[in-house]
Design an enzyme around this catalytic site. Sequence first.
Site, PDB file in Angstrom:
ATOM      1  N   LYS A 168       4.358 -10.622   1.560  1.00  0.00           N
ATOM      2  CA  LYS A 168       4.590  -9.852   0.325  1.00  0.00           C
ATOM      3  C   LYS A 168       3.781  -8.562   0.456  1.00  0.00           C
ATOM      4  O   LYS A 168       2.577  -8.551   0.221  1.00  0.00           O
ATOM      5  CB  LYS A 168       4.119 -10.664  -0.891  1.00  0.00           C
ATOM      6  CG  LYS A 168       4.813 -10.344  -2.190  1.00  0.00           C
ATOM      7  CD  LYS A 168       4.650  -8.925  -2.703  1.00  0.00           C
ATOM      8  CE  LYS A 168       3.338  -8.693  -3.426  1.00  0.00           C
ATOM      9  NZ  LYS A 168       3.182  -7.237  -3.774  1.00  0.00           N
ATOM     10  N   GLY A 221      -6.796  -7.140  -0.284  1.00  0.00           N
ATOM     11  CA  GLY A 221      -6.603  -6.346  -1.491  1.00  0.00           C
ATOM     12  C   GLY A 221      -7.887  -6.294  -2.292  1.00  0.00           C
ATOM     13  O   GLY A 221      -8.979  -6.510  -1.755  1.00  0.00           O
ATOM     14  N   SER A 222      -7.737  -6.042  -3.588  1.00  0.00           N
ATOM     15  CA  SER A 222      -8.909  -5.875  -4.445  1.00  0.00           C
ATOM     16  C   SER A 222      -9.588  -7.223  -4.691  1.00  0.00           C
ATOM     17  O   SER A 222      -8.962  -8.285  -4.609  1.00  0.00           O
ATOM     18  CB  SER A 222      -8.474  -5.266  -5.782  1.00  0.00           C
ATOM     19  OG  SER A 222      -7.554  -6.143  -6.409  1.00  0.00           O
ATOM     20  N   THR A 223     -10.862  -7.150  -5.033  1.00  0.00           N
ATOM     21  CA  THR A 223     -11.608  -8.386  -5.298  1.00  0.00           C
ATOM     22  C   THR A 223     -11.011  -9.116  -6.498  1.00  0.00           C
ATOM     23  O   THR A 223     -10.914 -10.354  -6.499  1.00  0.00           O
ATOM     24  CB  THR A 223     -13.099  -8.043  -5.506  1.00  0.00           C
ATOM     25  OG1 THR A 223     -13.596  -7.539  -4.259  1.00  0.00           O
ATOM     26  CG2 THR A 223     -13.914  -9.262  -5.893  1.00  0.00           C
ATOM     27  N   GLY A 226      -7.940 -10.867  -5.376  1.00  0.00           N
ATOM     28  CA  GLY A 226      -8.355 -11.913  -4.436  1.00  0.00           C
ATOM     29  C   GLY A 226      -8.848 -13.153  -5.161  1.00  0.00           C
ATOM     30  O   GLY A 226      -8.562 -14.292  -4.760  1.00  0.00           O
ATOM     31  N   GLU A 243      -9.664 -10.741   2.377  1.00  0.00           N
ATOM     32  CA  GLU A 243     -10.301  -9.487   2.814  1.00  0.00           C
ATOM     33  C   GLU A 243     -10.294  -8.577   1.597  1.00  0.00           C
ATOM     34  O   GLU A 243      -9.239  -8.083   1.205  1.00  0.00           O
ATOM     35  CB  GLU A 243      -9.504  -8.851   3.956  1.00  0.00           C
ATOM     36  CG  GLU A 243      -9.499  -9.642   5.233  1.00  0.00           C
ATOM     37  CD  GLU A 243     -10.844  -9.641   5.929  1.00  0.00           C
ATOM     38  OE1 GLU A 243     -11.698  -8.793   5.590  1.00  0.00           O
ATOM     39  OE2 GLU A 243     -11.049 -10.496   6.797  1.00  0.00           O
ATOM     40  N   CYS A 277     -11.274   0.049   2.714  1.00  0.00           N
ATOM     41  CA  CYS A 277     -12.158  -1.002   2.198  1.00  0.00           C
ATOM     42  C   CYS A 277     -13.583  -0.797   2.680  1.00  0.00           C
ATOM     43  O   CYS A 277     -14.528  -1.173   2.008  1.00  0.00           O
ATOM     44  CB  CYS A 277     -11.633  -2.363   2.630  1.00  0.00           C
ATOM     45  SG  CYS A 277     -11.344  -2.457   4.399  1.00  0.00           S
ATOM     46  N   GLU A 374     -16.131  -0.313  -6.889  1.00  0.00           N
ATOM     47  CA  GLU A 374     -15.316   0.307  -5.839  1.00  0.00           C
ATOM     48  C   GLU A 374     -14.367   1.329  -6.471  1.00  0.00           C
ATOM     49  O   GLU A 374     -13.559   0.983  -7.324  1.00  0.00           O
ATOM     50  CB  GLU A 374     -14.498  -0.768  -5.106  1.00  0.00           C
ATOM     51  CG  GLU A 374     -13.770  -0.200  -3.913  1.00  0.00           C
ATOM     52  CD  GLU A 374     -12.898  -1.229  -3.219  1.00  0.00           C
ATOM     53  OE1 GLU A 374     -12.143  -1.935  -3.907  1.00  0.00           O
ATOM     54  OE2 GLU A 374     -12.962  -1.316  -1.979  1.00  0.00           O
TER      55      GLU A 374
HETATM   56  P1  NAD Z   1      -4.402  -4.965  -4.970  1.00  0.00           P
HETATM   57  O1  NAD Z   1      -5.346  -6.116  -5.087  1.00  0.00           O
HETATM   58  O2  NAD Z   1      -4.030  -4.262  -6.207  1.00  0.00           O
HETATM   59  O3  NAD Z   1      -3.047  -5.438  -4.301  1.00  0.00           O
HETATM   60  C1  NAD Z   1      -3.015  -6.083  -3.059  1.00  0.00           C
HETATM   61  C2  NAD Z   1      -1.780  -6.949  -2.983  1.00  0.00           C
HETATM   62  O4  NAD Z   1      -1.894  -8.016  -3.919  1.00  0.00           O
HETATM   63  C3  NAD Z   1      -0.490  -6.216  -3.332  1.00  0.00           C
HETATM   64  O5  NAD Z   1       0.547  -6.709  -2.509  1.00  0.00           O
HETATM   65  C4  NAD Z   1      -0.272  -6.591  -4.795  1.00  0.00           C
HETATM   66  O6  NAD Z   1       1.082  -6.527  -5.178  1.00  0.00           O
HETATM   67  C5  NAD Z   1      -0.778  -8.013  -4.802  1.00  0.00           C
HETATM   68  N1  NAD Z   1      -1.275  -8.488  -6.080  1.00  0.00           N
HETATM   69  C6  NAD Z   1      -1.990  -7.795  -6.991  1.00  0.00           C
HETATM   70  N2  NAD Z   1      -2.302  -8.586  -8.037  1.00  0.00           N
HETATM   71  C7  NAD Z   1      -1.780  -9.806  -7.776  1.00  0.00           C
HETATM   72  C8  NAD Z   1      -1.758 -11.058  -8.463  1.00  0.00           C
HETATM   73  N3  NAD Z   1      -2.363 -11.221  -9.651  1.00  0.00           N
HETATM   74  N4  NAD Z   1      -1.137 -12.106  -7.890  1.00  0.00           N
HETATM   75  C9  NAD Z   1      -0.545 -11.959  -6.685  1.00  0.00           C
HETATM   76  N5  NAD Z   1      -0.505 -10.808  -5.994  1.00  0.00           N
HETATM   77  C10 NAD Z   1      -1.138  -9.743  -6.526  1.00  0.00           C
HETATM   78  O7  NAD Z   1      -5.045  -3.978  -3.904  1.00  0.00           O
HETATM   79  P2  NAD Z   1      -4.493  -2.557  -3.444  1.00  0.00           P
HETATM   80  O8  NAD Z   1      -4.751  -1.599  -4.567  1.00  0.00           O
HETATM   81  O9  NAD Z   1      -3.131  -2.697  -2.895  1.00  0.00           O
HETATM   82  O10 NAD Z   1      -5.471  -2.239  -2.220  1.00  0.00           O
HETATM   83  C11 NAD Z   1      -6.741  -1.709  -2.391  1.00  0.00           C
HETATM   84  C12 NAD Z   1      -7.782  -2.817  -2.331  1.00  0.00           C
HETATM   85  O11 NAD Z   1      -7.678  -3.522  -1.104  1.00  0.00           O
HETATM   86  C13 NAD Z   1      -9.200  -2.273  -2.353  1.00  0.00           C
HETATM   87  O12 NAD Z   1      -9.980  -3.074  -3.201  1.00  0.00           O
HETATM   88  C14 NAD Z   1      -9.657  -2.418  -0.916  1.00  0.00           C
HETATM   89  O13 NAD Z   1     -11.048  -2.509  -0.747  1.00  0.00           O
HETATM   90  C15 NAD Z   1      -8.957  -3.653  -0.499  1.00  0.00           C
HETATM   91  N6  NAD Z   1      -8.837  -3.697   0.958  1.00  0.00           N
HETATM   92  C16 NAD Z   1      -9.606  -4.574   1.664  1.00  0.00           C
HETATM   93  C17 NAD Z   1      -9.542  -4.587   3.053  1.00  0.00           C
HETATM   94  C18 NAD Z   1     -10.364  -5.548   3.866  1.00  0.00           C
HETATM   95  O14 NAD Z   1     -10.002  -5.788   5.010  1.00  0.00           O
HETATM   96  N7  NAD Z   1     -11.441  -6.105   3.350  1.00  0.00           N
HETATM   97  C19 NAD Z   1      -8.686  -3.711   3.709  1.00  0.00           C
HETATM   98  C20 NAD Z   1      -7.927  -2.826   2.954  1.00  0.00           C
HETATM   99  C21 NAD Z   1      -8.004  -2.838   1.569  1.00  0.00           C
END
Ligand code: NAD
Length: 473
Positions: A168, A221-223, A226, A243, A277, A374
């Site tokens: 996804k 994605g975001s904490t 996550g 991550e 990130c 962040e």
């Molecule tokens: P996000 O958490 O908004 O979204 C990430 C993914 O999760 C997307 O596909 C989104 O559609 C999905 N998602 C969001 N909420 C959800 C939910 N409640 N249930 C299921 N799926 C959901 O993050 P973003 O804005 O796309 O990316 C930026 C974030 O990612 C930053 O916090 C960044 O630090 C983190 N990030 C971490 C790493 C790492 O390796 N540690 C790498 C890149 C980005």
Amino acid sequence: MLIDGEWIGAGGAGAFHCVDPYTEERWGSVPQADAADVGRAVGAARRAFDRDGWRETPPAHRAALLRRLAQLIESSADALTYQQIRENGKLVSEMRPGADLIARACHYFAGLAESTTGVTVPAQGFTTYTTREPIGVIAAVTPWNSPLLLLGWKLFPALAAGNTVVVKPSEVTPTSTLRLAELIVEAGFPPGVVNVVTGHGEPTGAALASHPQVDKIAFTGSTAAGKAMARAAAERCARVSLELGGKSPNIVFADAKVSAAVSGVIAGIFAATGQTCVAGSRVLVERPIYAEVADLLVSRARELRAGDPLDWTTQLGPVASRAQLQKILGYFEIARQEGLELLTGGRRLERPGLFVEPTVYGGVSNRCRVAREEIFGPVACLIPFEGEEEAVAIANDTPFGLAAGIWTESVRRAHRMAARLRAGTVWVNNYRQMSYAMPFGGFRQSGIGRELGPQALEEFTEVKSVWIDAAAP
Ligand code: NAD
């Protein structure tokens, strides 16, 4: 979308648009998967794993498919680069070399597919050994900032280990993942082994995370999201690797080479317009060189050339989405209310596209919101410190623990600091270096588990212990 080897268009839940962050034009329309679509994709992955024999394919066969995919990625690197830039506005100078890294990671995990082994353990009277088996159906949920690189870090080890996958991608960057899916089909992976459902976090991501037949969620994605993933996984004790975000310290000691350190600080926080990130968003500077570092950083930040992300000479691209722009502008307002000293930036750039100025705040306390949360934008907080003890205390005073940088000419200090910093990656006299062979992941609220390196393959396997009574009857 790709479900069970078939390309599927928008159904009952409709479609959504892609927006180019450089031109702000709508240019694509992508299906929004609903719970039924997600159910079909998971069902296909389940069948491919349980019934159609993917889990039993010889490792050499899986390795051959991954190598073929790696070659296709190499020959399509320009197209994959362009597709991602159109979605997230990142610079061609970063994304084009990144496409080669994706192919190399694919080659690396092809190799690991053939070299995964168990161990034998001495146990009196018994022959004992361990094997590593695939976990099952993996849900791979990815963000927008490096859509294909971060997907590859999950997809390649998952497939190498014999799992099947439902991807996804972020709603901001779905089309690049669909292009990669075309290459996966072309490489010859059987139907159902890799499926892609597109859509927003709600409903698509949530339906996938809570699906009872998903055995593991691999999330970047975001904490906040996550934690939602981990809660969904906990309901059925599904495996989970996360991550997540960071607020990484980049620490400049007084004995550092100042020009190199400032280059590292700039690479840490302004590369990818701060949307990484591992962004070195807290710049800790030892007091004797604080003024010198601040002056140099500000003058170099002001020189960064904003422009078309497809131009190789551009140094600052747009941020990826209007939501991201609003979030960053919101933090400028928070910083104003907190009374922070603005050394440069702090505004939207006066030009078309979703651009913000490279921003530096000076004399920041580590208790301020801009130093704790962040932002995911080109915003550096300069935090002065005195000596190693204070540097360690400030650096570790964060809920996160993804990465840290150290700038020093003392090899002893480098080792002492690397040992004391609570972060999954520590860079000394460099920043943002990555290799497919080095594990990557976070301490604390920056995540669970590791991607890349041999550990990544382990994260996609279960260990089985076998006891055979070898005593004479
Ligand atoms: P996000 O958490 O908004 O979204 C990430 C993914 O999760 C997307 O596909 C989104 O559609 C999905 N998602 C969001 N909420 C959800 C939910 N409640 N249930 C299921 N799926 C959901 O993050 P973003 O804005 O796309 O990316 C930026 C974030 O990612 C930053 O916090 C960044 O630090 C983190 N990030 C971490 C790493 C790492 O390796 N540690 C790498 C890149 C980005």
